[in-house]
Design an enzyme around this catalytic site. Structure first.
Site, PDB file in Angstrom:
ATOM      1  N   ARG A 131     -25.454  -3.464 -27.892  1.00 28.75           N
ATOM      2  CA  ARG A 131     -25.445  -4.332 -26.705  1.00 28.75           C
ATOM      3  C   ARG A 131     -25.593  -3.588 -25.398  1.00 28.75           C
ATOM      4  NH1 ARG A 131     -22.052  -6.417 -30.555  1.00 28.75           N
ATOM      5  NH2 ARG A 131     -23.245  -8.062 -31.576  1.00 28.75           N
ATOM      6  N   GLU A 193     -15.413  -8.076 -40.885  1.00 28.15           N
ATOM      7  CA  GLU A 193     -15.883  -8.523 -42.210  1.00 28.15           C
ATOM      8  C   GLU A 193     -15.641  -7.473 -43.293  1.00 28.15           C
ATOM      9  OE1 GLU A 193     -16.439 -11.365 -39.894  1.00 28.15           O
ATOM     10  OE2 GLU A 193     -17.605  -9.617 -39.309  1.00 28.15           O
ATOM     11  N   ASN A 277     -12.306 -12.487 -35.619  1.00 22.97           N
ATOM     12  CA  ASN A 277     -11.674 -13.216 -36.713  1.00 22.97           C
ATOM     13  C   ASN A 277     -10.677 -12.371 -37.492  1.00 22.97           C
ATOM     14  OD1 ASN A 277     -14.429 -12.053 -37.519  1.00 22.97           O
ATOM     15  ND2 ASN A 277     -13.419 -12.239 -39.502  1.00 22.97           N
ATOM     16  N   ASP A 325     -14.212 -18.599 -38.983  1.00 23.82           N
ATOM     17  CA  ASP A 325     -14.845 -17.408 -38.394  1.00 23.82           C
ATOM     18  C   ASP A 325     -15.269 -17.648 -36.954  1.00 23.82           C
ATOM     19  OD1 ASP A 325     -15.880 -14.713 -38.340  1.00 23.82           O
ATOM     20  OD2 ASP A 325     -17.876 -15.571 -38.493  1.00 23.82           O
ATOM     21  N   ARG A 352     -16.515 -19.298 -29.311  1.00 23.99           N
ATOM     22  CA  ARG A 352     -17.296 -19.728 -30.463  1.00 23.99           C
ATOM     23  C   ARG A 352     -16.740 -21.006 -31.072  1.00 23.99           C
ATOM     24  NH1 ARG A 352     -18.991 -14.466 -33.843  1.00 23.99           N
ATOM     25  NH2 ARG A 352     -18.302 -15.706 -35.602  1.00 23.99           N
ATOM     26  N   TRP A 500     -30.360 -17.437 -28.130  1.00 23.99           N
ATOM     27  CA  TRP A 500     -29.583 -16.223 -28.442  1.00 23.99           C
ATOM     28  C   TRP A 500     -29.834 -15.149 -27.384  1.00 23.99           C
ATOM     29  CZ3 TRP A 500     -26.485 -16.962 -32.694  1.00 23.99           C
ATOM     30  CH2 TRP A 500     -25.698 -15.897 -33.095  1.00 23.99           C
TER      31      TRP A 500
END
Length: 605
Positions: A131, A193, A277, A325, A352, A500
């Site tokens: 990013r 994850e 998450n 999530d 989100r 996006w």
């Protein structure tokens, strides 16, 4: 409208007057709109530029001024930096950097090509993105995929120092743009994850020595929470605020990673960010010993920390016991707003989970929490009555709970999908209108948890997802204008695919964004009318930026399709449930774009 605009202007002036509390060079550079000296535009993360040479009356005349190929495929997130006559360009893995001299036909002054073990690609869940860079004190700061935080001499590209921020063998990876505050460069970590313990770390900008590390979950001495002074919704968090909401040692693999965006208030001396998450995505495996829901703090939270010490001033958990999530990593935009007769130094966050939050950033007081997309259906709302025991918590609709249904039960039609009504692609604020301009993923999902075992460095997901547009529509994107005082959508315009791309607002009355199929668009801030559109070489998930050179304003963005939305194209996946459920929803994207990696700049003739 006038009150909102005046408040925003005061916030900007206040920030600029606080040089003793921030990095002086960064403040000076971001105050000059000819530069694009921070990924976020400024410490407040407004992504607003005072440049107005390109405006609503002439934007239709934009032409391609120049382009640059990065030589790397996969998703290109973030944007270049522009410091004076130098532009600094970054790429996805292998995280190559280019320094271009804008005074010499964009000649490449130096390159940095880090040598990284390609095996790190396997632990980057949602494409090999990066990013962006940070600049301060004559140095460029990069967080590499392999977790190395690198300081480079901005003139020569030579390495000044390198620090290791994480362990790829455990599933930790680097995707985030750093922030420099005073004499510290601050960075987070990816990998929820894979069952890592998320953290934020500060390094000395001169030497690379670690100054402090604050974990998202764990004991008080690790999360750097003061039981009596750290607040949550106006009350002290108390002792062991995190570990008492976990079962046993689950917190050690509990997630809560940090990979979105930082913002900073120099007056309050607080840095703000969101946490991701909890691990695993199967909520049944994270239930309490009695089989009931348990908060699992401080995942899915906004945290405000003192950048000198790392100690948290306040925290607010948006989605306790996350079942979907809904990472809370999206940007925090700082401005001032008058709400219920009182002017607040606010933080505005589009989570989100689909709620747009307006929060008093001094103390974490919750002011507004409303859906910023009408299709939200997993919750009936956030409790705003301070006298209620569930104050600040979302009320879950039972039929959309992936926990109440139980393991191996496919819960249908949850909106938003796991990638949220907005992911990390940043929104922007305009002091001209007092409104926020937000890129939207118009996507829902089916979600089926399953039992998963933890092995260091291996995926620890435990759910199968399928994604699709809300019922009654085929488009999977919008752009909206948002009133953060009323908690209302002012207007909305559909896009074929999720937007996006990060938004830019300018003093020329524009807001501009890219599209997933590859268009660069500029719109009128007042009504969202599309004023300019041009096709770039590939789909865009980059953030629009602007600068001035030689008396001319330039505006542009990366193209290079990828990220979570474009992971099917980026990684060659075609099974609908691949890419953590995203591939099926974006299957039609390949009819409009292909892989690429380039920068496109526009200017007036």
């Amino acid at each position: 409208m006038r009150l909102r605009t005046q408040g925003a202007a005061l916030a900007v002036l206040s920030a600029l007057s606080s040089q003793a509390f921030a990095n002086d060079e960064v403040l000076k550079l971001t105050a000059d709109p000819a530069n694009w000296a921070k990924q976020e535009g400024d410490y407040a993360n407004t992504r607003y530029s005072k440049l107005d040479q390109i405006n609503t009356s002439n934007v239709r005349d934009l032409r391609v001024a120049w382009t640059f190929s990065t030589g790397v495929l996969r998703g290109h997130e973030g944007s270049p930096l522009v410091i004076g006559s130098m532009m600094y360009i970054h790429t996805p893995f292998p995280n190559n950097l280019f320094a271009l001299n804008l005074d010499d036909e964009n000649k490449i002054v130096w390159r940095y090509n880090p040598k990284q073990d390609a095996s790190v690609i396997g632990i980057m869940c949602c494409d090999t993105v990066n990013r962006g860079l940070a600049y301060a004190d004559g140095r460029i700061f990069l967080h590499q995929a392999d977790n190395a935080v690198v300081a480079l001499d901005a003139k020569t590209g030579k390495e000044v120092w390198k620090a290791q921020n994480g362990d790829a063998k455990k599933g930790e990876a680097g995707t985030m743009a750093p922030i420099v505050i005073k004499d510290k460069v601050i960075i987070g970590i990816s990998g929820a994850e894979f069952g890592v313990q998320g953290h934020v770390t500060a390094y000395d900008t001169a030497t690379g020595k670690r100054a402090w590390r604050g974990y998202s979950v764990g004991p008080d001495d690790q999360i750097l929470f003061d039981p009596e002074k750290t607040l949550s919704l106006g009350k002290p968090v108390g002792k062991d605020s995190s570990i008492k909401t976990w079962t046993g040692d689950q917190w050690k693999i509990g997630g809560g990673t940090v990979w979105g965006w930082f913002s900073y208030d120099p007056d309050l001396n607080l840095v703000y960010y969101g946490t991701a998450n909890p691990s695993t995505w199967n909520p049944a495996q994270r239930a309490g010993p009695d089989g009931k829901q348990i908060d699992q703090k401080w995942t899915m939270s906004i945290i405000a920390r003192n950048p000198d010490t790392g100690v948290a001033a306040w925290a607010y958990q948006m989605t306790p016991f996350d079942e979907w999530d809904y990472d809370g990593v999206n940007e925090m935009i700082l401005a001032e707003h008058k709400i219920n007769g009182k002017t607040h130094k606010t933080l505005v966050h589009f989570d989100r989970n689909g709620f747009g939050y307006t929060i008093d950033r001094a103390n974490g007081e919750l002011l507004v929490a409303k859906p910023y997309d009408p299709d939200l259906n997993w919750s009936s709302g956030v409790e705003m009555d301070k006298s209620k025991p569930n104050y600040g918590r979302p009320t879950v609709v039972a039929s959309k709970s992936t926990f109440l249904g139980g393991p191996d039960v496919n819960t249908k039609n949850i909106c938003p999908a796991a990638l949220g009504f907005k992911d990390q692609q940043p929104a922007a604020f305009s002091p001209l209108t007092g409104l926020y301009y937000v890129p939207i993923n118009n996507v829902c999902m089916d979600y089926e948890p399953f039992k998963v075992s933890y092995t260091p460095g291996q995926p620890y997901v435990g759910a199968t997802l399928s994604m699709f547009p809300p019922e009654g529509t085929s488009n999977t994107g919008h752009v909206i204008a948002w009133d953060a005082v009323k908690g209302e959508i002012v207007y909305s315009h559909d896009e074929r695919f999720s937007v996006w791309s990060g938004v830019l607002t300018t003093a020329g009355g524009l807001f501009c964004h890219g599209t997933l199929e590859g268009y660069f668009k500029c719109r009128d801030q007042k009504d969202g009318k599309e004023l300019f559109k041009h096709r770039m070489p590939s789909g865009s998930i980059g953030n629009v930026f602007t600068y001035e050179h030689g008396g001319k304003q330039f505006i542009g963005a990366y193209s290079g399709v990828g990220g979570w939305a474009g992971i099917g194209l980026a990684a060659g996946l075609d099974k609908p449930t691949d890419g953590l459920g995203a591939v099926g929803n974006y299957a039609g994207l390949s009819d409009f774009t292909a892989l690429g990696g380039s920068l496109t700049l526009y200017s007036l003739p």
